[in-house]
Design a protein around this motif. Sequence first.
Motif, short mmCIF file in Angstrom:
data_model
loop_
_atom_site.label_atom_id
_atom_site.label_comp_id
_atom_site.label_asym_id
_atom_site.label_seq_id
_atom_site.Cartn_x
_atom_site.Cartn_y
_atom_site.Cartn_z
N GLY A 78 0.82 -1.21 0.00
CA GLY A 78 0.00 0.00 0.00
C GLY A 78 0.85 1.25 0.00
O GLY A 78 0.54 2.23 -0.69
N GLU A 79 1.92 1.24 0.75
CA GLU A 79 2.83 2.39 0.80
C GLU A 79 3.51 2.59 -0.56
O GLU A 79 3.67 3.72 -1.02
N GLN A 80 3.88 1.51 -1.23
CA GLN A 80 4.50 1.61 -2.55
C GLN A 80 3.51 2.25 -3.54
O GLN A 80 3.89 3.13 -4.32
N ILE A 81 2.26 1.80 -3.52
CA ILE A 81 1.23 2.36 -4.40
C ILE A 81 1.06 3.85 -4.11
O ILE A 81 1.00 4.68 -5.02
N PHE A 82 0.99 4.20 -2.82
CA PHE A 82 0.85 5.60 -2.40
C PHE A 82 2.00 6.44 -2.96
O PHE A 82 1.78 7.51 -3.55
N LEU A 83 3.22 5.97 -2.80
CA LEU A 83 4.39 6.72 -3.25
C LEU A 83 4.43 6.86 -4.77
O LEU A 83 4.81 7.91 -5.30
N MET A 84 4.00 5.82 -5.47
CA MET A 84 3.97 5.88 -6.93
C MET A 84 2.91 6.89 -7.41
O MET A 84 3.16 7.65 -8.35
N LEU A 85 1.75 6.90 -6.77
CA LEU A 85 0.71 7.88 -7.13
C LEU A 85 1.16 9.30 -6.79
O LEU A 85 0.92 10.24 -7.55
N LYS A 86 1.82 9.45 -5.65
CA LYS A 86 2.33 10.77 -5.26
C LYS A 86 3.32 11.29 -6.29
O LYS A 86 3.26 12.45 -6.72
N SER A 87 4.23 10.44 -6.72
CA SER A 87 5.21 10.81 -7.74
C SER A 87 4.52 11.18 -9.05
O SER A 87 4.88 12.16 -9.71
N PHE A 88 3.50 10.40 -9.44
CA PHE A 88 2.74 10.68 -10.66
C PHE A 88 2.09 12.06 -10.59
O PHE A 88 2.17 12.84 -11.53
N LEU A 89 1.44 12.36 -9.46
CA LEU A 89 0.78 13.66 -9.31
C LEU A 89 1.78 14.81 -9.40
O LEU A 89 1.50 15.84 -10.01
N GLN A 90 2.95 14.62 -8.81
CA GLN A 90 3.99 15.66 -8.86
C GLN A 90 4.50 15.83 -10.30
O GLN A 90 4.65 16.95 -10.78
N THR A 91 4.74 14.73 -10.99
CA THR A 91 5.24 14.77 -12.36
C THR A 91 4.24 15.44 -13.30
O THR A 91 4.63 16.19 -14.19
N GLU A 92 2.95 15.18 -13.07
CA GLU A 92 1.90 15.74 -13.93
C GLU A 92 1.51 17.16 -13.53
O GLU A 92 0.63 17.75 -14.15
N GLY A 93 2.11 17.68 -12.46
CA GLY A 93 1.78 19.02 -12.00
C GLY A 93 0.43 19.10 -11.32
O GLY A 93 -0.21 20.15 -11.29
N LEU A 94 -0.04 17.99 -10.78
CA LEU A 94 -1.36 17.91 -10.16
C LEU A 94 -1.32 17.88 -8.64
O LEU A 94 -2.37 17.85 -8.00
N ALA A 95 -0.13 17.91 -8.07
CA ALA A 95 0.01 17.73 -6.61
C ALA A 95 -0.66 18.85 -5.81
O ALA A 95 -1.06 18.62 -4.67
N THR A 96 -0.82 20.02 -6.40
CA THR A 96 -1.49 21.10 -5.67
C THR A 96 -3.00 21.09 -5.90
O THR A 96 -3.74 21.72 -5.15
N ASP A 97 -3.47 20.35 -6.91
CA ASP A 97 -4.90 20.28 -7.22
C ASP A 97 -5.59 19.05 -6.64
O ASP A 97 -6.80 19.05 -6.48
N ILE A 98 -4.82 18.01 -6.40
CA ILE A 98 -5.39 16.74 -5.94
C ILE A 98 -4.76 16.37 -4.60
O ILE A 98 -3.53 16.31 -4.47
N LEU A 99 -5.60 16.10 -3.62
CA LEU A 99 -5.14 15.68 -2.30
C LEU A 99 -5.04 14.16 -2.27
O LEU A 99 -6.03 13.47 -2.52
N LEU A 100 -3.87 13.67 -1.99
CA LEU A 100 -3.63 12.24 -1.84
C LEU A 100 -3.41 11.97 -0.37
O LEU A 100 -2.55 12.59 0.25
N THR A 101 -4.21 11.09 0.21
CA THR A 101 -4.12 10.85 1.64
C THR A 101 -4.21 9.37 1.95
O THR A 101 -4.80 8.61 1.19
N LYS A 102 -3.62 8.98 3.06
CA LYS A 102 -3.67 7.58 3.52
C LYS A 102 -4.83 7.44 4.49
O LYS A 102 -5.16 8.37 5.22
N THR A 103 -5.44 6.27 4.49
CA THR A 103 -6.52 5.96 5.42
C THR A 103 -6.32 4.57 5.99
O THR A 103 -5.34 3.90 5.67
N GLY A 104 -7.29 4.14 6.76
CA GLY A 104 -7.32 2.74 7.20
C GLY A 104 -7.83 1.88 6.06
O GLY A 104 -7.73 2.24 4.89
N CYS A 105 -8.45 0.77 6.39
CA CYS A 105 -8.84 -0.19 5.35
C CYS A 105 -10.15 0.16 4.64
O CYS A 105 -10.54 -0.53 3.71
N MET A 106 -10.85 1.19 5.07
CA MET A 106 -12.06 1.67 4.40
C MET A 106 -13.11 0.57 4.22
O MET A 106 -13.77 0.49 3.20
N GLY A 107 -13.22 -0.30 5.20
CA GLY A 107 -14.20 -1.38 5.13
C GLY A 107 -13.77 -2.54 4.26
O GLY A 107 -14.55 -3.45 4.02
#
Length: 76
Positions: A12-41
Amino acid sequence: HNHENDSEPSHGEQIFLMLKSFLQTEGLATDILLTKTGCMGQCGSEGATIVIYPDMKWFLEVAHEDLDEIQGYIVK
């Protein structure tokens, strides 16, 4: 498997970091909030759970090979 003491980040952490890197590369990091949660059911499922708001689009049991589809959804 308990990842607390592992040097490698969890799946899960690897997926999070890969998405975070993608958002930064695409210039979307200030427009899209990426956050960690629990298991969400979805506790006990294999892979990460991703929900995109406000669309309420769920991606369950996400693996690395699913990231292209998710990234495509984000930039559409």
